[in-house]
Design a protein around this motif. Structure first.
Motif, mmCIF file in Angstrom:
data_model
loop_
_atom_site.group_PDB
_atom_site.id
_atom_site.type_symbol
_atom_site.label_atom_id
_atom_site.label_comp_id
_atom_site.label_asym_id
_atom_site.label_seq_id
_atom_site.Cartn_x
_atom_site.Cartn_y
_atom_site.Cartn_z
ATOM 1 N N ASP A 177 1.667 6.284 -0.897
ATOM 2 C CA ASP A 177 2.364 7.372 -0.183
ATOM 3 C C ASP A 177 3.478 7.945 -1.046
ATOM 4 O O ASP A 177 3.712 9.156 -1.068
ATOM 5 N N THR A 194 0.823 -1.218 0.000
ATOM 6 C CA THR A 194 0.000 0.000 0.000
ATOM 7 C C THR A 194 0.852 1.261 0.000
ATOM 8 O O THR A 194 0.396 2.314 -0.444
ATOM 9 N N GLU A 195 2.084 1.173 0.505
ATOM 10 C CA GLU A 195 2.917 2.377 0.633
ATOM 11 C C GLU A 195 3.214 3.018 -0.711
ATOM 12 O O GLU A 195 3.640 4.167 -0.775
ATOM 13 N N LEU A 196 2.982 2.288 -1.800
ATOM 14 C CA LEU A 196 3.219 2.874 -3.119
ATOM 15 C C LEU A 196 2.446 4.177 -3.252
ATOM 16 O O LEU A 196 2.928 5.149 -3.831
#
Lengths: 317, 350
Positions: free
Chosen positions: B322, B318-320
């Motif tokens: 950010d 999911t950090e993509l």
């Protein structure tokens, strides 16, 4: 009393080292006129690289691993800070906004790569962190020895030595004079033949190297692994130290030592009679509260470099 | 440059930045061995796949609109409110506190709890505001420090005052809750709540204050030129303080939405909610315009909610998202390069 000092001072030094290093980075950057809110992100990158390098090469490098890890982290931190330099020096971006973006990018990238490489949200614990040591000869000195040189991390002393080096560079060399001139009055500096952009790039890159160093030392002494919660607010506390130390390397070191003291108090306070009565929350907020008070002029006026935060546009008045 | 050109750039810069951000995201995914088309497909499903995800997306957008407004409003007076994060935390705490402690019918209880959140946020904005106005202290540093103070103090209050050394409070009374059985039924029991209406209303309020009132005119004037405003007889100190208080109020509302709508309680937090920091991105992309903020909040809300589907749908962390948001901020902040490229392009076209 000596017993208390013996338990407090090594902890203070232990907690302060990353703060001192990162704050020194902040001093370089802000002295040249570039606000660096991105210190937090630079520490995150440093911690990430330090841990990953350590995990990857621990088998082949043995006892040298932590040392090489922090050097690599420092280099990557320097490279990463180039983004901030390009945005805020060349592209005239709002420096605060660019710093905020650095923080987001660093954390996003660190956790993203951790998940891609390790298939989970946090890395394993490193097998080769820094260990506390007794410094030979010096630790034998009565009274002072056990307080300052027993069960200590060598990195703490490196941080303190670097603070003096930074002071020497900024105040006793031509390079330092130029760097400060660029932060106070870039146009005057430019007229005297100093390349403002170059100086600011160098300053930001130095801050990246020191931030990366600070972050990796934090990771390899205090937490031993990397996750989204490895660096939470350390960089901002270093920023506070920059201001509380009035943009002076030794001042920043003093402030960082004090903040390290406040942090360590919340850990060791239970052993000290007077302090154990103070609710922990006051110790936790002390660094931040003191910074606000310092800025407000209640603890000596803190004045920023004149051109801090102002992009330099050649030829404009 | 004509006004027309400026308006065109004003629209083009955010659009180009978003496209570039998504492109860089795709490059990162390719570099780490993922399929970007699959990942963006998963992101789309995660945000709009069914009624439930749409409800959750709207829930996610709600506080982002408010924190975006909090930053945009202060920006209009030339102030950088990095403290939205702390203002969210105290607003959240205050709203839930009232929700727990007060016993009243809904028509009094709910507005009271919402107002408590706004007032707490406003108070948290007042401190940096008054320090800036009276002592000239830079608001960026003060608000950052206030964020940490808010976090530690809120944690302490949750632990020692609201509970007996627990990490989460009880659920608030139903009379203070924003959640709606009707909206939940409509969206397969998502956590969507009435807060979205409050957020949209807040955007209209900001537009009204800035564009239609003397107060807003003065706030903008101070933002443009402090000294000129002072010569014109405006009270600069008052404008700065008011701007920070109103901005803090918006952020406090965002906290109240989370406390009264999404979670119904307040917990001990180990790190920031990031709502305040995302609000910076929202305000920046929305060009500090209330309706721009709503659009930007929708975009970021969709990205953040959709990201939840990316690990299972395409194996992408999911950090993509950010990373993408950070890149978008860089491009918007460095709009100088985009403007330069656009101008260059136009000249060659002639």
């Amino acid at each position: 009393m000596i017993d208390i000092l013996q338990s407090v001072i090594p902890t203070v030094l232990f907690f302060s080292a990353p703060l001192i290093l990162t704050a020194l980075g902040g001093v370089f950057s802000e002295r040249s006129g570039v606000i660096n809110i991105g210190l937090e992100g630079l520490m995150v990158i440093g911690a990430f690289v330090g841990i990953v390098f350590n995990l990857t090469f621990a088998d082949s490098l043995g006892a040298w691993t932590p040392w090489i890890s922090i050097i690599v982290a420092s280099i990557v931190g320097a490279l990463f800070s180039v983004i901030h330099a390009v945005a805020s020096v060349s592209l005239r971006a709002d420096q605060t906004v660019s710093g905020v973006a650095i923080n987001m990018l660093a954390l996003g990238l660190g956790v993203y790569l951790t998940k891609v490489w390790y298939d989970k949200g946090q890395t394993d614990m490193v097998t080769q962190p820094f260990f506390s040591t007794n410094i030979p000869i010096l630790s034998e000195i009565p009274v002072i020895g056990p307080i300052f040189f027993k069960g200590i991390y060598v990195t703490s002393y490196i941080a303190i030595i670097l603070a003096f080096v930074a002071w020497y560079v900024l105040y006793k060399t031509a390079f330092g004079l130029r760097l400060r001139a660029v932060g106070e009055h870039p146009m005057a500096a430019d007229t005297n033949g100093i390349n403002v952009y170059k100086m600011r790039y160098i300053a930001v890159i130095i801050s990246g190297a020191l931030g990366g160093l600070g972050g990796s030392i934090f990771a390899l002494t205090i937490v031993s692994n990397f996750s989204h919660s490895t660096i939470v607010g350390q960089g901002f506390m270093a920023l506070a130290a920059v201001i509380f130390g009035k943009w002076h390397p030794l001042g920043a070191m003093g402030a960082a030592l004090f903040f390290g003291f406040a942090q360590s108090l919340s850990i060791v306070s239970s052993g000290i009679p007077v302090l154990s009565d103070i609710p922990q929350v006051f110790l936790l907020i002390a660094p931040y509260l003191l910074t606000i008070l310092a800025l407000a002029g209640f603890i000596g006026r803190a004045e920023a470099p004149r051109a801090n935060g102002v992009p330099y546009i050649k030829g404009s008045r | 440059m004509t006004t027309n050109n400026n308006r065109l750039f004003g629209l083009l810069v955010p659009v180009i930045s978003v496209i570039l951000g998504l492109l860089v995201g795709a490059i990162i995914m390719i570099a780490s061995g993922h399929n970007p088309i699959e990942a963006y497909g998963a992101l789309w499903r995660g945000a709009f796949g069914d009624a439930f995800t749409i409800g959750e997306t709207i829930r996610r957008i709600t506080p982002l609109i408010l924190t975006g407004l909090a930053i945009a409003f202060a920006f209009r007076t030339g102030l950088f409110n990095i403290g939205a994060e702390g203002q969210v935390i105290v607003g959240w705490l205050a709203a839930v506190w009232v929700g727990l402690a007060v016993d009243a019918p809904m028509i009094i209880h709910l507005p009271m709890a919402i107002l408590a959140g706004a007032i707490a946020g406003g108070l948290w904005g007042f401190i940096p505001g008054i320090l800036k106005a009276k002592l000239g202290v830079h608001e960026v540093i003060v608000t950052i420090m206030m964020n940490y103070i808010a976090m530690f103090v809120s944690n302490e209050i949750v632990r020692s005052v609201l509970t007996d050394h627990k990490t989460t409070t009880e659920r608030i009374a139903d009379t203070a809750s924003l959640s709606s059985a009707w909206l939940q039924g409509l969206t397969f029991y998502s956590r969507m709540h009435y807060g979205i209406l409050i957020a949209l209303f807040a955007a209209v309020v900001m537009w009204f204050i800035i564009q239609r009132t003397t107060l807003g005119y003065e706030l903008k004037a101070v933002g443009f030129n402090k000294h000129a405003s002072k010569y014109a007889g405006m009270n600069v100190s008052k404008s700065i303080v008011l701007s920070m208080v109103i901005a803090g109020g918006f952020a406090g509302l965002a906290g109240a939405m989370e406390g009264l709508g999404t979670y119904g309680s307040v917990s001990v937090i180990s790190g920031f909610t990031n709502l305040g920091f995302d609000g910076i991105a929202v305000a920046l992309l929305g060009a500090n315009n209330p309706f721009g903020v709503v659009l930007a909040a929708i975009l970021f809300g969709v990205l953040k909610e959709g990201a939840g589907e990316m690990p299972t749908g395409a194996g992408v962390p999911t950090e993509l998202v950010d990373i993408i948001i950070a890149i978008i901020i860089f491009f918007v902040a460095s709009s100088y390069i985009i403007r330069w490229a656009l101008l260059r392009f136009k000249k060659e076209g002639k």
